[in-house]
Design an enzyme around this catalytic site. Structure first.
Site, mmCIF file in Angstrom:
data_model
loop_
_atom_site.group_PDB
_atom_site.id
_atom_site.type_symbol
_atom_site.label_atom_id
_atom_site.label_comp_id
_atom_site.label_asym_id
_atom_site.label_seq_id
_atom_site.Cartn_x
_atom_site.Cartn_y
_atom_site.Cartn_z
ATOM 1 N N ASN A 190 0.662 -1.281 0.018
ATOM 2 C CA ASN A 190 -0.093 -0.050 0.020
ATOM 3 C C ASN A 190 0.878 1.119 -0.241
ATOM 4 O O ASN A 190 0.419 2.184 -0.479
ATOM 5 C CB ASN A 190 -0.736 -0.112 1.238
ATOM 6 C CG ASN A 190 -2.039 -1.152 1.093
ATOM 7 O OD1 ASN A 190 -2.920 -1.017 -0.049
ATOM 8 N ND2 ASN A 190 -2.055 -2.072 2.122
ATOM 9 N N HIS A 220 11.967 0.273 3.183
ATOM 10 C CA HIS A 220 11.434 0.996 1.970
ATOM 11 C C HIS A 220 12.300 2.154 1.681
ATOM 12 O O HIS A 220 12.604 2.955 2.700
ATOM 13 C CB HIS A 220 10.010 1.563 2.043
ATOM 14 C CG HIS A 220 8.857 0.804 2.598
ATOM 15 N ND1 HIS A 220 8.411 -0.460 1.736
ATOM 16 C CD2 HIS A 220 8.378 0.445 3.660
ATOM 17 C CE1 HIS A 220 7.683 -0.992 2.590
ATOM 18 N NE2 HIS A 220 7.416 -0.753 3.586
#
Length: 268
Positions: A190, A220
């Site tokens: 997401n 990330h």
């Protein structure tokens, strides 16, 4: 019940911590109702946590709450989001990947007066990306690394017969666009969908996903090249009880909720 009434769709790694926070009666906010796929289990979890709130069907949340928080699996997105938008509510979306294929909801929100808010979630730097998008962004790349257990069960892996069992070295399991990644890994990336909405869109945002047995956190890394700045971000999220979800995601929802009623708002 004073202040904005809040309904939560989902009582898992995101919904339960947010419910606990709302049960503490933060200024200007009140927990109105909970919805969950297993209502009996939800009532048990609320009782164990000492939280008083009715458990209702998904489509009833918008009848009871001015603000609806969607934090169910992506497959259940419509059951929470569609009634909330039709009723003109404020909708906080955590299954951002599901929103990419339902952007008609944005036009519906324009018609009904609803607001759709995408919390920062497990990412960082969305304010800077949104600012850069007011000029020209040349490229956006997100590289996600997760422990193999956090990717097990993803449709993309199942369809291609990719097994992560006994993985001894990092393996790139996906390279493509944010839209493709959101469809193939609906419970995992997401962050890619949120980044795409903040920047240059899901078809122009590049995404790599790695299964890495050498990491214990959801990692990330973001690179953005724009005419206003070159941006580089990295975050290592501590997993929650659900290895697919970082602990910071629930905290991001809390921050977004505080922002709804705060006299001072910091950030774009």
């Amino acid at each position: 019940m004073g202040g904005l009434t809040v309904g939560i769709g989902g009582l898992g790694a995101i919904g339960l911590p947010v419910a606990r926070w709302l049960a503490g009666r933060p200024p200007g906010l009140a927990l109105a109702a909970i919805s969950a796929r297993d209502q009996k289990r939800a009532r048990e979890r609320l009782e164990t946590a000492g939280i008083e709130a009715p458990v209702v069907p998904a489509d009833a949340l918008a009848e009871r709450a001015q603000v609806v928080i969607e934090c169910l699996p992506a497959a259940a997105f419509d059951s929470i989001a569609v009634p909330a938008v039709r009723a003109g509510r404020t909708l906080l979306v955590l299954s951002v990947g599901a929103l990419l294929d339902r952007l008609a909801l944005v036009e519906e929100a324009r018609r009904t007066g609803a607001r759709i808010i995408v919390p920062t979630g497990a990412l960082l730097g969305l304010d800077a990306v949104r600012a850069a998008a007011q000029g020209k962004i040349h490229s956006v790349t997100l590289v996600t690394r997760k422990p193999p257990g956090g990717l097990v069960g993803a449709p993309y892996l199942k369809e291609r017969g990719i097994s992560l069992e006994g993985l001894a070295a990092p393996l790139r399991v996906f390279a493509g666009t944010a839209r493709e990644g959101a469809r193939g890994f609906p419970a995992n990336v997401n962050v890619a969908a949120a980044l795409a909405l903040a920047g240059i869109g899901p078809d122009a945002t590049a995404l790599e996903i790695w299964a890495d047995p050498g990491v214990t956190r959801n990692c990330h890394s973001i690179e953005v090249d724009a005419d206003s700045a070159r941006l580089s971000f990295a975050i290592e999220n501590v997993p929650s009880e659900n290895p697919r979800t970082g602990r910071i995601t629930a905290l991001s929802v809390v921050a977004a909720m505080r922002k709804l009623t705060a006299p001072l708002r910091v950030g774009t």
